[in-house]
Design a protein around this motif. Sequence first.
Motif, PDB file in Angstrom:
ATOM      1  N   TYR A 260       0.831  -1.207   0.000  1.00  0.00           N
ATOM      2  CA  TYR A 260       0.000   0.000   0.000  1.00  0.00           C
ATOM      3  C   TYR A 260       0.866   1.259   0.000  1.00  0.00           C
ATOM      4  O   TYR A 260       0.465   2.295  -0.534  1.00  0.00           O
ATOM      5  N   ARG A 261       2.059   1.159   0.587  1.00  0.00           N
ATOM      6  CA  ARG A 261       2.927   2.330   0.688  1.00  0.00           C
ATOM      7  C   ARG A 261       3.243   2.921  -0.680  1.00  0.00           C
ATOM      8  O   ARG A 261       3.412   4.134  -0.819  1.00  0.00           O
ATOM      9  N   ILE A 262       3.311   2.074  -1.697  1.00  0.00           N
ATOM     10  CA  ILE A 262       3.623   2.580  -3.029  1.00  0.00           C
ATOM     11  C   ILE A 262       2.498   3.456  -3.563  1.00  0.00           C
ATOM     12  O   ILE A 262       2.723   4.407  -4.318  1.00  0.00           O
ATOM     13  N   ALA A 263       1.252   3.157  -3.148  1.00  0.00           N
ATOM     14  CA  ALA A 263       0.110   3.959  -3.606  1.00  0.00           C
ATOM     15  C   ALA A 263       0.113   5.340  -2.987  1.00  0.00           C
ATOM     16  O   ALA A 263      -0.557   6.256  -3.484  1.00  0.00           O
ATOM     17  N   ASP A 264       0.877   5.519  -1.911  1.00  0.00           N
ATOM     18  CA  ASP A 264       0.930   6.808  -1.218  1.00  0.00           C
ATOM     19  C   ASP A 264       2.079   7.673  -1.721  1.00  0.00           C
ATOM     20  O   ASP A 264       2.394   8.692  -1.125  1.00  0.00           O
ATOM     21  N   THR A 265       2.706   7.265  -2.824  1.00  0.00           N
ATOM     22  CA  THR A 265       3.822   8.029  -3.393  1.00  0.00           C
ATOM     23  C   THR A 265       3.298   9.021  -4.421  1.00  0.00           C
ATOM     24  O   THR A 265       2.822   8.618  -5.488  1.00  0.00           O
ATOM     25  N   PRO A 266       3.374  10.331  -4.144  1.00  0.00           N
ATOM     26  CA  PRO A 266       2.800  11.329  -5.068  1.00  0.00           C
ATOM     27  C   PRO A 266       3.377  11.263  -6.479  1.00  0.00           C
ATOM     28  O   PRO A 266       2.673  11.497  -7.454  1.00  0.00           O
ATOM     29  N   LEU A 267       4.673  10.933  -6.581  1.00  0.00           N
ATOM     30  CA  LEU A 267       5.318  10.934  -7.892  1.00  0.00           C
ATOM     31  C   LEU A 267       4.886   9.770  -8.768  1.00  0.00           C
ATOM     32  O   LEU A 267       5.137   9.766  -9.974  1.00  0.00           O
ATOM     33  N   LEU A 268       4.243   8.779  -8.170  1.00  0.00           N
ATOM     34  CA  LEU A 268       3.894   7.574  -8.923  1.00  0.00           C
ATOM     35  C   LEU A 268       2.967   7.875 -10.098  1.00  0.00           C
ATOM     36  O   LEU A 268       3.009   7.198 -11.127  1.00  0.00           O
ATOM     37  N   VAL A 269       2.131   8.900  -9.965  1.00  0.00           N
ATOM     38  CA  VAL A 269       1.176   9.220 -11.021  1.00  0.00           C
ATOM     39  C   VAL A 269       1.880   9.674 -12.292  1.00  0.00           C
ATOM     40  O   VAL A 269       1.314   9.603 -13.390  1.00  0.00           O
ATOM     41  N   ALA A 270       3.125  10.139 -12.162  1.00  0.00           N
ATOM     42  CA  ALA A 270       3.861  10.597 -13.351  1.00  0.00           C
ATOM     43  C   ALA A 270       4.168   9.440 -14.296  1.00  0.00           C
ATOM     44  O   ALA A 270       4.233   9.636 -15.520  1.00  0.00           O
ATOM     45  N   LEU A 271       4.360   8.231 -13.766  1.00  0.00           N
ATOM     46  CA  LEU A 271       4.708   7.084 -14.611  1.00  0.00           C
ATOM     47  C   LEU A 271       3.643   6.780 -15.668  1.00  0.00           C
ATOM     48  O   LEU A 271       3.951   6.742 -16.868  1.00  0.00           O
TER      49      LEU A 271
ATOM     50  N   VAL B 164       6.278  17.680 -10.810  1.00  0.00           N
ATOM     51  CA  VAL B 164       6.566  16.640 -11.802  1.00  0.00           C
ATOM     52  C   VAL B 164       5.284  15.924 -12.217  1.00  0.00           C
ATOM     53  O   VAL B 164       5.047  15.686 -13.412  1.00  0.00           O
ATOM     54  N   SER B 165       4.437  15.565 -11.253  1.00  0.00           N
ATOM     55  CA  SER B 165       3.187  14.871 -11.578  1.00  0.00           C
ATOM     56  C   SER B 165       2.254  15.770 -12.387  1.00  0.00           C
ATOM     57  O   SER B 165       1.565  15.309 -13.310  1.00  0.00           O
ATOM     58  N   GLU B 166       2.244  17.067 -12.080  1.00  0.00           N
ATOM     59  CA  GLU B 166       1.417  18.010 -12.851  1.00  0.00           C
ATOM     60  C   GLU B 166       1.961  18.173 -14.265  1.00  0.00           C
ATOM     61  O   GLU B 166       1.181  18.251 -15.234  1.00  0.00           O
ATOM     62  N   ALA B 167       3.281  18.213 -14.395  1.00  0.00           N
ATOM     63  CA  ALA B 167       3.887  18.302 -15.728  1.00  0.00           C
ATOM     64  C   ALA B 167       3.541  17.063 -16.557  1.00  0.00           C
ATOM     65  O   ALA B 167       3.311  17.159 -17.769  1.00  0.00           O
ATOM     66  N   ALA B 168       3.496  15.904 -15.917  1.00  0.00           N
ATOM     67  CA  ALA B 168       3.115  14.672 -16.615  1.00  0.00           C
ATOM     68  C   ALA B 168       1.678  14.754 -17.106  1.00  0.00           C
ATOM     69  O   ALA B 168       1.370  14.347 -18.238  1.00  0.00           O
ATOM     70  N   ALA B 169       0.772  15.283 -16.267  1.00  0.00           N
ATOM     71  CA  ALA B 169      -0.635  15.411 -16.662  1.00  0.00           C
ATOM     72  C   ALA B 169      -0.792  16.391 -17.814  1.00  0.00           C
ATOM     73  O   ALA B 169      -1.534  16.132 -18.780  1.00  0.00           O
ATOM     74  N   VAL B 170      -0.095  17.516 -17.744  1.00  0.00           N
ATOM     75  CA  VAL B 170      -0.156  18.513 -18.819  1.00  0.00           C
ATOM     76  C   VAL B 170       0.403  17.930 -20.111  1.00  0.00           C
ATOM     77  O   VAL B 170      -0.154  18.133 -21.200  1.00  0.00           O
TER      78      VAL B 170
END
Length: 425
Positions: free
Chosen positions: A47-58, A241-247
């Motif tokens: 579960y700890r991996i799901a709490d990583t904010p940067l993970l959404v960038a992948l 970084v995660s926002e840049a990935a979404a954009v």
Amino acid sequence: MTAYLLAAVLICLALLGTPLFAVILGLAMLGFVVGGIDLTVVAAEIYRIADTPLLVALPLFTFAGYLLGSSRAPQRLVNLTQALLGWMSGGLAVVAFVTCALFTAFTGASGVTIVALGALLYPALRQTGYAESFSLGLVTSSGSLGLLLPPSLPLILYGIIAQQMGVGAVTIKALFLAGILPAFLMIVLLSVWSLWTTRGRSMSLVPFSAAKAFRAIRAAAWELPLPFVVLGGIYGGVLAVSEAAAVTAMYVLVVEVFIYREIRFRSLVGIMRESMVMVGGIILILAAALALTNVVIDAEVPTRIFNLIQAYVSNKFMFLICLNLFLLVLGALLDIFSAIIIMVPIILPVAASYGIDPVHLGIIFLANMQIGYITPPVGMNLFIASYRFDKPVDTLYRAAFPFMLVLFAAVLVITYWPWLSLAFV
């Protein structure tokens, strides 16, 4: 004794083709049982991996890369660089290095670059007058060049794992900046070697035409801002970084689907599925590896490895030589994502004990992995190129070998000149 037997069984299952995440998770569970720790901790670690904010960038960067690979972006990129550099002797070789590096940076997959750009670059190189062996070696070795350039998925993955380890201050922003000069060095050395080795050969050069260059720029006008969207947004302080990935994902989606109209709506589902299958595999292995990492740390494996190495390797210089040799072998046997997930938690604390900056270590690690893609016996790019160009694998071994030596020279510079990686950090 039972624990050793179970571990041996798991390793045998891995050799027989059992999914990597299952083997890693099995080893983690075995370690917790031996240590007398309740197995509910495994769920907490996953579960700890799901709490990583940067993970959404992948997934977002991966989706953007697959969209670009499914459009005519590779053709536009080749046309643009050829219009700007095709006039110089050996210019097409430089075009190949630059385009492959940029494309791999966004797709995050070396094999995709060979498949997408190989059909364009290999015939063009042959028609221009380059030898067959040189052309095959160039395209095969160029596929992994962009792994050090943002927004490379391996850079992001290394950053996520390093942050979970808590060894030194490692940020994705720092890794993005750290990879620029080493990647540039590799491209320059390969370009210089290509220009030197093809000197005196009669080439069919493309005269520079301002009108042709303008048309190529106009054709790629919507895709040219992509690096500025990523880097400008992150380092301008506008986007995380995660926002840049979404954009980036939204921008590429709008450009390729609504502006260029090269990807139909009904194709989007297949592209999403294909990209998310790749990301899902990475995240599944990563989650299992995080559980195993705690077992490794609790068992003081990094400390024991450091003590063992220190008994034979007394200084940082020798350690880096051993590290490079080990990583070259590792890159030839494992794909880059598995290598990062499995080995970084073990190598990072040991390298830190020798005073190696974790950001610099990340660049050393990935630079070696690039060479691993074209290193026998199981370098991935060799087999992908063999399938793509219908050539025997041993032919590609020989063709890629000179390029591998040039890349190894670049790795030595990157390894022993930390400034190159840390100048912008």
